[in-house]
Scaffold this motif. Structure first.
Motif, PDB file in Angstrom:
ATOM      1  N   ILE A 328       0.845  -0.783   0.106  1.00 54.06           N
ATOM      2  CA  ILE A 328      -0.006  -0.191  -0.077  1.00 54.06           C
ATOM      3  C   ILE A 328       1.119   0.868  -0.373  1.00 54.06           C
ATOM      4  O   ILE A 328       0.855   2.193  -1.089  1.00 54.06           O
ATOM      5  CB  ILE A 328      -1.086  -0.305   1.212  1.00 54.06           C
ATOM      6  CG1 ILE A 328      -2.418  -1.267   1.488  1.00 54.06           C
ATOM      7  CG2 ILE A 328      -1.974   1.460   1.055  1.00 54.06           C
ATOM      8  CD1 ILE A 328      -2.046  -1.129   0.687  1.00 54.06           C
ATOM      9  N   TYR A 329       1.961   1.615   1.337  1.00 56.80           N
ATOM     10  CA  TYR A 329       2.818   2.347   1.522  1.00 56.80           C
ATOM     11  C   TYR A 329       3.884   2.281   1.225  1.00 56.80           C
ATOM     12  O   TYR A 329       4.839   1.599   1.980  1.00 56.80           O
ATOM     13  CB  TYR A 329       2.374   3.521   2.783  1.00 56.80           C
ATOM     14  CG  TYR A 329       1.192   4.261   2.089  1.00 56.80           C
ATOM     15  CD1 TYR A 329       0.702   4.746   1.019  1.00 56.80           C
ATOM     16  CD2 TYR A 329      -0.144   4.313   2.751  1.00 56.80           C
ATOM     17  CE1 TYR A 329      -0.647   5.202   1.630  1.00 56.80           C
ATOM     18  CE2 TYR A 329      -1.681   4.384   2.944  1.00 56.80           C
ATOM     19  CZ  TYR A 329      -1.522   5.102   2.070  1.00 56.80           C
ATOM     20  OH  TYR A 329      -2.837   5.809   1.540  1.00 56.80           O
ATOM     21  N   PRO A 330       5.095   1.824   0.368  1.00 57.29           N
ATOM     22  CA  PRO A 330       6.076   0.781   0.482  1.00 57.29           C
ATOM     23  C   PRO A 330       7.166   1.980   0.843  1.00 57.29           C
ATOM     24  O   PRO A 330       8.382   1.591   1.686  1.00 57.29           O
ATOM     25  CB  PRO A 330       6.618   1.002  -1.314  1.00 57.29           C
ATOM     26  CG  PRO A 330       5.032   0.593  -2.259  1.00 57.29           C
ATOM     27  CD  PRO A 330       4.111   1.862  -1.190  1.00 57.29           C
ATOM     28  N   LYS A 331       6.482   2.972   1.117  1.00 62.34           N
ATOM     29  CA  LYS A 331       7.746   3.914   1.776  1.00 62.34           C
ATOM     30  C   LYS A 331       7.752   4.133   3.008  1.00 62.34           C
ATOM     31  O   LYS A 331       8.063   5.494   3.677  1.00 62.34           O
ATOM     32  CB  LYS A 331       7.501   5.790   1.346  1.00 62.34           C
ATOM     33  CG  LYS A 331       8.069   5.364  -1.058  1.00 62.34           C
ATOM     34  CD  LYS A 331       8.418   6.712  -1.490  1.00 62.34           C
ATOM     35  CE  LYS A 331       9.085   6.593  -2.905  1.00 62.34           C
ATOM     36  NZ  LYS A 331       9.935   6.568  -2.628  1.00 62.34           N
ATOM     37  N   LEU A 349      15.398  -3.946   2.511  1.00 60.59           N
ATOM     38  CA  LEU A 349      16.231  -4.216   1.001  1.00 60.59           C
ATOM     39  C   LEU A 349      15.629  -4.591  -0.127  1.00 60.59           C
ATOM     40  O   LEU A 349      14.547  -5.216  -0.064  1.00 60.59           O
ATOM     41  CB  LEU A 349      16.894  -5.723   1.384  1.00 60.59           C
ATOM     42  CG  LEU A 349      18.179  -6.527   0.815  1.00 60.59           C
ATOM     43  CD1 LEU A 349      18.797  -5.269   0.024  1.00 60.59           C
ATOM     44  CD2 LEU A 349      18.342  -7.332   0.706  1.00 60.59           C
ATOM     45  N   ASP A 350      15.850  -4.062  -1.284  1.00 57.82           N
ATOM     46  CA  ASP A 350      14.810  -4.440  -2.550  1.00 57.82           C
ATOM     47  C   ASP A 350      12.971  -4.216  -1.916  1.00 57.82           C
ATOM     48  O   ASP A 350      13.020  -5.564  -2.904  1.00 57.82           O
ATOM     49  CB  ASP A 350      15.072  -5.739  -3.356  1.00 57.82           C
ATOM     50  CG  ASP A 350      16.934  -6.126  -3.502  1.00 57.82           C
ATOM     51  OD1 ASP A 350      17.202  -5.001  -4.025  1.00 57.82           O
ATOM     52  OD2 ASP A 350      17.288  -7.134  -3.017  1.00 57.82           O
ATOM     53  N   GLY A 351      13.278  -3.018  -1.580  1.00 57.44           N
ATOM     54  CA  GLY A 351      11.577  -2.762  -0.958  1.00 57.44           C
ATOM     55  C   GLY A 351      10.971  -3.312  -0.434  1.00 57.44           C
ATOM     56  O   GLY A 351       9.569  -3.477  -0.126  1.00 57.44           O
ATOM     57  N   GLN A 352      11.915  -4.503   0.256  1.00 50.26           N
ATOM     58  CA  GLN A 352      11.064  -5.319   1.171  1.00 50.26           C
ATOM     59  C   GLN A 352      11.683  -4.692   2.914  1.00 50.26           C
ATOM     60  O   GLN A 352      12.972  -4.336   2.904  1.00 50.26           O
ATOM     61  CB  GLN A 352      11.831  -6.646   1.125  1.00 50.26           C
ATOM     62  CG  GLN A 352      10.927  -6.651   0.581  1.00 50.26           C
ATOM     63  CD  GLN A 352      11.003  -8.722  -0.261  1.00 50.26           C
ATOM     64  OE1 GLN A 352      12.171  -8.925   0.136  1.00 50.26           O
ATOM     65  NE2 GLN A 352      10.321  -9.416  -0.856  1.00 50.26           N
ATOM     66  N   ILE A 353      11.241  -4.795   3.991  1.00 48.18           N
ATOM     67  CA  ILE A 353      11.433  -4.724   5.522  1.00 48.18           C
ATOM     68  C   ILE A 353      12.215  -5.807   6.092  1.00 48.18           C
ATOM     69  O   ILE A 353      11.240  -7.095   6.029  1.00 48.18           O
ATOM     70  CB  ILE A 353      10.927  -3.968   6.802  1.00 48.18           C
ATOM     71  CG1 ILE A 353       9.867  -2.811   6.161  1.00 48.18           C
ATOM     72  CG2 ILE A 353      11.091  -3.421   7.610  1.00 48.18           C
ATOM     73  CD1 ILE A 353       9.211  -1.703   6.441  1.00 48.18           C
TER      74      ILE A 353
END
Length: 422
Positions: A328-331, A349-353
């Protein structure tokens, strides 16, 4: 700038009662101006956002009073005025006045919305809905001017993406429009059902809430005859459940609608959290061994984006890696550097926490840059050894009802230095 000071490393116990839903309240307060008579709301959370909205009501000559979680709103002498940019930018949910003012007066002038900085949250779907109902939209002096010179007329609106805010705003604009409005690909959140219940009890004709197709037959007037009870806050509930699993020696969380938390409860039980789910409460047993999980946020009934941050500190206690993907809110990651300051083994890392097992957190000075990130830091501070100082703690107060009193009831060593007006 307010500070919250937490002396952590202590086990907590007792019970906590969940307040009314913030996300219902901040939609229903703007909706109240659609009524031709005074409105009474019960179980309203005592949070900063409520007082900010009351200030905006006062600008419109709408009288309101708030005592013992009962909010009374009298819109009978309302005046159409532009809502100042400064106040609107302090609270994103103020954009619901776009729909309610448009529905009542056929015109709205509202500053660009603010709120938490958690990444882009465009209002193009709101504007699309207003235009479909016959409104003209333009920008002027850092405000949005919305006007329906020929009145609002029902129409079919297909949302390009599921949007809670757009669904609510279109409902508010359409409820007193002429004819029938159909919203397709609508959001299904319980807070939207709560809003529709409030409006229907005043004479609105809204059907299909909770499904992807909502049908609204416009009515000329809305009249409030009974008080409306706000539903329990599922995000507050999830936050305290995470807290209880992380630092609790047995905590009862009361005033819960468990079905609203199905995705969250399934995930923490997958981690190994031992729960007793009762009719309107959940008891969280002490936990000794937890496993890592993967969480991906999605629109309701999926895992709520507002709960990924409060869950993060609990993941540090697992015996294996956890992954969070916020679709929903990647940032929504501004809490991560603050948790790292406390010793958390966590990274983006690569858009993942990516959350790895962490033996011990240490108290330090951190900053709560938004509501749910602040809740994450609060839970981490309760887990940590030593003292943690959370700066900008007023952001936590925006979303959590009577949080200091509730933490004290659990025997937490917490103090707050803010100078709120409530």
């Amino acid at each position: 700038m307010a500070q919250m000071v937490i002396n952590g490393g202590k086990r907590l116990s007792g019970s906590v009662t969940i307040g009314g839903a913030k996300n219902s309240t901040v939609a229903i307060i703007p909706a109240a101006i659609l009524s031709d008579t005074p409105v009474v709301l019960d179980s309203v959370p005592q949070i900063k956002d409520v007082y900010n909205l009351m200030d905006m009501l006062a600008d419109m000559n709408v009288r309101s009073s708030f005592h013992d979680h009962v909010l009374k709103i009298d819109p009978t002498d309302i005046k159409l005025v532009p809502l100042p940019h400064g106040k609107v930018t302090s609270l994103r949910a103020s954009y619901y006045f776009m729909g309610s003012l448009l529905g009542r007066f056929g015109k709205a002038v509202v500053g660009f919305p603010g709120g938490d900085d958690i990444g882009p949250r465009p209002i193009d779907q709101h504007i699309k809905g207003f235009k479909a109902l016959g409104a003209q939209v333009k920008e002027h002096d850092n405000s949005i001017v919305i006007e329906a010179p020929h009145g609002l007329h029902g129409n079919r609106v297909f949302l390009d993406m599921v949007s809670v805010g757009a669904t609510i705003n279109i409902i508010l604009a359409a409820v007193r429009a002429q004819g029938t409005t159909i919203i397709e690909n609508a959001a299904k959140e319980p807070e939207i059902i709560d809003l529709a219940t409030f409006l229907n009890n005043m004479g609105a004709k809204i059907r299909g809430v909770g499904t992807q197709t909502i049908r609204i037959v416009g009515v000329p007037h809305l009249v409030s005859t009974n008080s409306h009870m706000i539903i329990p806050d599922r995000i507050e509930a999830g936050t305290y459940l995470s807290l209880a699993a992380a630092v609790g020696d047995g905590i009862l969380v009361k005033n819960i609608i468990a079905e609203h938390l199905d995705a969250f409860l399934a995930k923490i039980q997958e981690m190994g959290v031992n729960l007793d789910v009762r009719e309107d409460s959940i008891f969280v047993y002490p936990n000794s061994q937890l496993s890592g999980v993967k969480v991906k946020t999605s629109p309701y009934p999926g895992f709520a984006t507002d709960l990924q941050q409060p869950l993060t500190p609990l993941m540090l206690l697992a015996d294996s890696r956890s992954i969070i993907v916020d679709a929903i809110y990647p940032k929504r990651t501004r809490h991560i550097p603050e948790l790292i300051k406390m010793g958390a083994a966590i990274k983006v890392l690569d858009g993942q926490i990516v959350v790895d097992p962490t033996k011990q957190l240490a108290g330090t000075e951190v900053t709560a840059e938004e509501i749910r990130g602040g809740a994450s830091l609060l839970i981490a501070a309760l887990m940590a050894q030593g003292t943690t100082v959370i700066n900008q703690a007023e952001n936590i107060m925006r979303g959590y009802d009577c949080i200091i009193d509730k933490l004290h009831a659990l025997q937490a060593d917490v103090s707050y230095s803010g100078k709120e007006s409530f």
